[in-house]
Design an enzyme around this catalytic site. Structure first.
Site, PDB file in Angstrom:
ATOM      1  N   GLN A 253       0.818  -1.214   0.000  1.00 47.67           N
ATOM      2  CA  GLN A 253       0.000   0.000   0.000  1.00 47.67           C
ATOM      3  C   GLN A 253       0.848   1.259   0.000  1.00 47.67           C
ATOM      4  O   GLN A 253       0.477   2.269  -0.599  1.00 47.67           O
ATOM      5  CB  GLN A 253      -0.938  -0.003   1.199  1.00 47.67           C
ATOM      6  N   HIS A 256       1.578   2.969  -3.313  1.00 49.46           N
ATOM      7  CA  HIS A 256       0.495   3.640  -4.039  1.00 49.46           C
ATOM      8  C   HIS A 256       0.713   5.142  -4.114  1.00 49.46           C
ATOM      9  O   HIS A 256       0.518   5.773  -5.152  1.00 49.46           O
ATOM     10  CB  HIS A 256      -0.848   3.395  -3.336  1.00 49.46           C
ATOM     11  N   GLU A 321      -8.979   1.067   5.749  1.00 53.70           N
ATOM     12  CA  GLU A 321      -9.494   0.589   4.465  1.00 53.70           C
ATOM     13  C   GLU A 321      -9.269  -0.921   4.335  1.00 53.70           C
ATOM     14  O   GLU A 321     -10.189  -1.674   4.031  1.00 53.70           O
ATOM     15  CB  GLU A 321      -8.778   1.333   3.332  1.00 53.70           C
ATOM     16  N   HIS A 322      -8.027  -1.363   4.530  1.00 54.79           N
ATOM     17  CA  HIS A 322      -7.676  -2.783   4.485  1.00 54.79           C
ATOM     18  C   HIS A 322      -7.163  -3.210   5.855  1.00 54.79           C
ATOM     19  O   HIS A 322      -6.319  -2.535   6.440  1.00 54.79           O
ATOM     20  CB  HIS A 322      -6.569  -3.052   3.463  1.00 54.79           C
ATOM     21  N   ASP A 355      -7.081  -6.869  -4.102  1.00 55.94           N
ATOM     22  CA  ASP A 355      -6.969  -5.863  -5.161  1.00 55.94           C
ATOM     23  C   ASP A 355      -7.286  -6.452  -6.525  1.00 55.94           C
ATOM     24  O   ASP A 355      -7.797  -5.748  -7.403  1.00 55.94           O
ATOM     25  CB  ASP A 355      -5.552  -5.292  -5.188  1.00 55.94           C
ATOM     26  N   HIS A 414     -53.448  16.942   7.056  1.00 48.52           N
ATOM     27  CA  HIS A 414     -53.155  15.510   7.021  1.00 48.52           C
ATOM     28  C   HIS A 414     -54.319  14.729   7.649  1.00 48.52           C
ATOM     29  O   HIS A 414     -54.767  13.706   7.109  1.00 48.52           O
ATOM     30  CB  HIS A 414     -51.872  15.209   7.808  1.00 48.52           C
TER      31      HIS A 414
END
Length: 427
Positions: A253, A256, A321-322, A355, A414
């Protein structure tokens, strides 16, 4: 070098601190969106020439361009893409919802109808990088949901071409139309429509700061999946995991983005130090070593906790996230995980599986939003419509209660609408 923190001996704000993007691009993005709304394709072609250095005569990828790209495409990669697509389809097909109808009481029918959105827009990063995995992960759930038309946008290279892997993945996933445009201008085109690009109902897919800001600004005009931040991985590990494996997963990661976050939480100081050393050996071996180095040095951290239960608590607080559970009995801890985008169980399940090939989606909530958000799924491409039917007798049985409730809120109109049908004489 990655920093090691001992939980309880440093302030929690250091343990849970996140590096957030600081670029303020809202003004630039707002102007781009405005220009696309006003000038349509003309603005798209200008921005593509300015930002991607590509002088295009038209925006849509033609069938001839498809055939040219696919004729020389790597057959082995094609087989891998097809295998991944089969796994993704198998997993996401289980997410399909069914409509339902309730008619248990006389004269009353209620139900919920599941309806796919008409048109989905997919943003796929391109240019110098190619992410065919994103095409599969975003397009296949839309198709499984029953979306009538899937429209993809992706930036071209300087020669005005789309990467063949992107086109191959799009063909496998059943994408209906592809346009050679990227950045905030592509998001604007999907949200408002141009002469060439149709307006969509929802935009999904990752992108840079300009793409994320554009999605934020057009939300409400269209739906979006999420505002994605930098990539994140958190590994919970006992002292028995091979430090080489842990370091490699952290770097998967870190490579990235310089803002990516790679975190190890362990109950073993020995493992912490071994991973710290291993990272220094592995970083120079990466093609994207400069990016990984910045990510590890600035955003990476190793947290040493007293035990694995505490480590899980820390992971839930960070809501990554992971999340990898590199422990002896991972399923014993899965029930304790509450906040994570996607969880990878055991010592032989690197995040890279998710992934590319395993099947669960890799478009995931970041920046702690896993506390209240979910991975991209078939649900993102459907909407729910409810309906109600009462006979006159059924209405008469509840009209007084409806009216009483309405009057309690001060809404006599109503109340009247419920009572007038049951009080008037039948003709």
């Amino acid at each position: 070098m990655i920093r090691i923190f001992k939980y309880g001996e440093v302030p929690n704000q250091e343990i849970f601190a996140r590096t957030e993007p600081t670029a303020n691009v809202s003004g630039v993005v707002s102007e781009i969106i405005q220009q696309v709304r006003l000038r349509g394709d003309e603005a798209l072609l200008e921005y593509t020439k300015k930002f991607d250095k590509a002088a295009l005569s038209s925006l849509q990828v033609t069938e001839e361009e498809f055939q040219e790209a696919l004729s020389s495409f790597d057959p082995k990669l094609k087989k891998v893409l097809q295998r991944a697509a089969a796994n993704i389809s198998k997993f996401h097909s289980r997410q399909k919802r069914n409509s339902f109808i309730l008619s248990e009481e006389d004269g009353i029918v209620m139900g919920q109808k599941i309806i796919p959105i008409d048109r989905a827009g997919l943003y796929v990063p391109g240019g110098t990088a190619a992410y065919p995995s994103t095409v599969l992960m975003d397009a296949l759930p839309a198709k499984i949901a029953g979306v009538k038309e899937v429209v993809m946008v992706t930036p071209p290279n300087a020669q005005g071409k789309v990467n063949p892997a992107i086109l191959a993945a799009a063909r496998i996933a059943g994408v209906d139309r592809i346009y050679k445009v990227g950045g905030a201008q592509a998001i604007a085109a999907l949200a408002y429509g141009t002469e060439s690009i149709p307006k969509v109902d929802k935009i999904v897919g990752p992108g840079n700061a300009f793409v994320a800001e554009a999605k934020r600004q057009v939300y409400g005009q269209v739906s979006i999946d999420m505002i994605a931040g930098p990539s994140e991985i958190l590994i919970v590990s006992d002292g028995k995991t091979n430090p080489r494996h842990v370091a490699a997963d952290l770097l998967s990661q870190a490579e990235h983005d310089k803002l990516a976050s790679a975190v190890l939480v362990t109950d073993s100081m020995e493992l912490a130090k071994a991973v710290q050393e291993e990272l220094e050996m592995q970083i120079p071996q990466l093609e994207r070593a400069e990016i990984a180095r910045a990510s590890i040095d600035n955003n990476g951290k190793i947290i040493v906790a007293g035990n694995l239960d505490r480590a899980i608590d820390i992971a839930n607080e960070i809501a990554p996230e992971h999340l990898e559970l590199c422990v002896e009995q991972p399923f014993d801890y899965l029930s304790k995980v509450r906040h994570a985008g996607s969880v990878f169980l055991g010592r032989n399940c690197p995040e890279a599986l998710g992934d590319y090939l395993a099947g669960p989606n890799h478009t995931l909530p970041t920046s702690g939003t896993a506390r209240f958000s979910s991975p991209l799924s078939v649900d993102d491409f459907i909407k729910k419509m409810q309906y109600t039917y009462f006979t006159r007798d059924a209405l008469a049985g509840v009209a007084e209660d409806v009216a009483y409730f309405a009057k309690a809120e001060g809404l006599t109109g109503h109340a009247r609408s419920a009572l007038i049908r049951t009080q008037e004489e039948e003709t």
